[in-house]
Design a protein around this motif. Structure first.
Motif, short mmCIF file in Angstrom:
data_model
loop_
_atom_site.label_atom_id
_atom_site.label_comp_id
_atom_site.label_asym_id
_atom_site.label_seq_id
_atom_site.Cartn_x
_atom_site.Cartn_y
_atom_site.Cartn_z
N GLU A 165 0.61 -1.36 0.06
CA GLU A 165 -0.08 -0.12 -0.26
C GLU A 165 1.01 1.86 -0.10
OE1 GLU A 165 -3.39 0.28 -0.38
OE2 GLU A 165 -3.98 -1.80 0.54
N THR A 167 0.57 4.11 -1.31
CA THR A 167 -0.42 5.17 -1.13
C THR A 167 -1.63 5.39 -0.53
OG1 THR A 167 -2.09 4.43 -3.53
CG2 THR A 167 0.68 5.60 -4.08
N ALA A 168 -1.38 4.87 0.64
CA ALA A 168 -1.91 4.25 1.36
C ALA A 168 -2.54 5.65 2.44
CB ALA A 168 -2.26 3.07 2.77
N ARG A 175 0.62 10.45 -4.08
CA ARG A 175 0.20 9.58 -4.87
C ARG A 175 0.95 9.69 -6.39
NH1 ARG A 175 -6.09 9.07 -5.65
NH2 ARG A 175 -5.39 10.29 -7.70
N THR A 201 -2.80 -2.37 -3.26
CA THR A 201 -3.65 -1.08 -3.05
C THR A 201 -4.77 -1.77 -3.73
OG1 THR A 201 -3.48 0.96 -4.41
CG2 THR A 201 -3.58 -0.72 -5.96
N HIS A 202 -5.10 -1.05 -2.79
CA HIS A 202 -7.06 -0.70 -2.68
C HIS A 202 -7.64 0.22 -3.66
CE1 HIS A 202 -6.55 1.69 1.21
NE2 HIS A 202 -7.07 2.90 0.48
N ASP A 203 -6.18 1.01 -3.89
CA ASP A 203 -6.75 2.31 -4.87
C ASP A 203 -6.72 2.14 -6.57
OD1 ASP A 203 -7.14 4.80 -6.29
OD2 ASP A 203 -5.23 5.62 -5.01
N GLY A 206 -6.42 5.12 -8.50
CA GLY A 206 -5.29 6.10 -8.65
C GLY A 206 -4.06 6.06 -8.91
#
Lengths: 272, 285
Positions: A165, A167-168, A175, A201-203, A206
């Motif tokens: 992660e 960019t969390a 980001r 990631t969960h993004d 983005g």
């Protein structure tokens, strides 16, 4: 659709063969198959609790599979960048101390040698952190903090860089900054040799949609391919357990949550 | 007629011995305390000193060597804490509370029932710097030398596994071995200093120098020498002041440390707030 890890004569860096892992009795990930070839840039996406981090840990070797095997290429050098949220920001370490700790000392005396300091400062310069070596890690912006931990990983000269992660909890500008640094490292245009990258990631919009290869993950590999191939409602619903729509914007897939209409209606009723 | 003679206590050998051991104990606790503070182990230290007390009393009753008896008892307590907390229903802190307090109570009971009148409970609880034997000095010095060697040689691995155990493990550091090493050094430190400083005060000497040093620097390397220096100063100052105050030396050592902590806290508090305020504007891309 579970498809193409580039299958050439190149020996992969890591191969997952039917890997299952569990903490205690209940399995967290099951029957995971994929491989990572040199130079690849792979994003693992999935909801929280889907076992993404467990897959990373199995890849790194800190979690042992109960079934199947994780094969790493002989002599593979792996570096790991943890999630920034897990870092103890009150710990008394300067930027240079963080970067240096990943290097084993050659002498019995722990003081950094002149040569080490030069080498560390070179890596810091390359990542745009010049002049910050003596700062405490808390006295940096989010993007700079992320790059400090990248610098520590780069000092180990890895073949494969693993990030959890990255960019969390960072803002849009950070980001972008992190993504560009990672792209440079992947291409080898940051003054290092090209390296393969695996991140979670969960993004979706983005970050994930910008990567060349995505693995949709929920306890097992749901789909594996380019964003165009895997960011589709069918796979996304199976990954996230909720209906999603995929639009296109500027040639890129954009994932939007479905079922917002009903919610909007309820909210507006309350406002009325 | 009162006259102040600054060199008066130095005429006495027991005072000179006391001064040496107070300084050494301060340095040793300062060094190990860095890891105790940064790893949030102060409650473990607190518990271990209580466990050691039970072992020491048992050793005295059975006419056993103190270091062997208390050391074995400390190990046994550590093992039991591990067992109790592994059952998950009970947290590690509660496990430490149960096991070490029981051990402490056993020590109190044994002391009351079989203890000799000459060795008062006060001395064990609050320390007795003036009743030290040369063998005590040798023990503290020995543990201090071993600790310094271990911390110097394993410096980066200890730092890495304290700051970031997961990544350290991935990077090839044997994290469980580092943790075991620190537990061993902590136990040995408590074992050799607890009779000097006292069961109830030892955990404060483990925390005060390191916490004070932490406020004075943001660098691990600097904290690692600053903390033993502060610990030594607390030990020497407290010991010297206790002669004139006519108060148990362990208590004065801790009070000296607390005073230094408070002063640094007040000074750094103002500066730290100013720095944090400046930080918000200091974010160049």
């Amino acid at each position: 659709m579970t498809s193409p890890s580039p299958s050439v004569a190149v020996e992969p860096l890591v191969v997952f063969e039917h890997v299952s892992c569990s903490y205690g009795d209940s399995p967290v990930v099951e029957a995971v198959d994929f491989s990572v070839a040199p130079g690849e840039f792979v994003g693992v996406v999935g909801p929280s609790g889907s076992g993404k981090t467990t897959v990373l840990r199995a890849l790194l070797g800190s979690v042992k599979p109960v079934h199947g095997s994780v094969r790493r290429r002989q002599g593979l050098r792996l570096s790991y960048v943890p999630q920034l949220e897990t870092v103890d920001w009150n710990f008394p370490v300067t930027v240079r101390e963080v970067v240096a700790m990943s290097r084993p000392t050659r002498s019995w005396w722990p003081r950094m040698t002149r040569a080490e300091i030069v080498q560390i400062d070179e890596v810091l310069d390359r990542l745009g952190l010049e002049g910050l070596a003596s700062r405490h890690i808390r006295e940096l912006s989010g993007g700079q903090q992320q790059r400090v931990f990248l610098a520590r990983a780069l000092l180990q000269d890895p073949d494969l860089l693993v990030l959890d992660e990255p960019t969390a909890g960072v803002d849009v500008r950070t980001r972008h900054e992190v993504l560009h640094v990672l792209a440079d490292l992947n291409e080898g245009s940051a003054g290092t040799r090209p390296m393969a990258i695996v991140l979670t990631t969960h993004d979706l919009n983005g970050l994930a949609a910008h990567l060349p290869r995505l693995i949709c993950f929920n306890r097992t590999v749901v789909a594996d391919g380019s964003p165009d191939e895997v960011l589709r409602p069918y796979f996304l619903e199976r990954t996230y357990g909720a209906p999603m729509e995929v639009l296109r914007h500027g040639g890129m897939p954009v994932v939007v949550e479905h079922g917002g209409d009903e919610l909007r209606e309820r909210m507006s009723r309350r406002g009325a | 007629m009162f006259s102040f003679d600054a060199t008066e206590p130095f005429q006495y050998e027991f005072f000179r011995n006391g001064l040496v051991i107070a300084g050494l104990a301060g340095a040793l606790c300062g060094l190990i305390g860095v890891f105790v503070v940064l790893r949030n182990m102060s409650y473990i230290g607190h518990g271990l000193s209580h466990a050691v007390f039970g072992g020491a009393a048992l050793a005295a009753v059975l006419d056993f060597n103190y270091f062997v008896g208390a050391g074995l008892w400390g190990l046994l307590s550590g093992f039991m804490i591990g067992r109790v907390s592994r059952r998950r229903i009970i947290g590690a802190d509660a496990a430490i509370g149960v096991v070490t307090t029981a051990s402490f109570a056993l020590g109190l009971a044994l002391q009351a029932r079989y203890g000799q009148a000459s060795r008062s409970i006060d001395a064990v609880l609050f320390g007795n710097v003036l009743g030290v034997f040369p063998s005590d000095i040798a023990a503290v010095a020995g543990v201090a030398v071993v600790s310094v060697v271990v911390v110097v040689v394993l410096y980066r691995r200890l730092l890495f596994s304290t700051f970031d155990p997961e990544v350290a493990g991935v990077s090839g550091v044997n994290v469980p071995a580092m943790e075991a090493m620190l537990m061993l050094l902590l136990s040995a430190t408590i074992l050799v200093t607890v009779r000097v400083i006292g069961v109830l005060l030892i955990s404060a000497l483990l925390v005060l120098p390191a916490a004070t040093a932490r406020m004075m620097t943001n660098s691990f390397g600097r904290m690692l020498w600053l903390s033993p220096v502060l610990g030594t100063a607390f030990g020497l100052l407290g010991m010297y002041a206790s002669w004139y105050a006519d108060v148990p030396s362990g208590a004065v050592i801790i009070l000296a440390g607390t005073a230094a902590f408070a002063v640094v806290y007040a000074v750094v508090g103002v500066r730290g707030r100013m720095r944090m305020a400046g930080l918000e504007h200091a974010h160049p891309a």
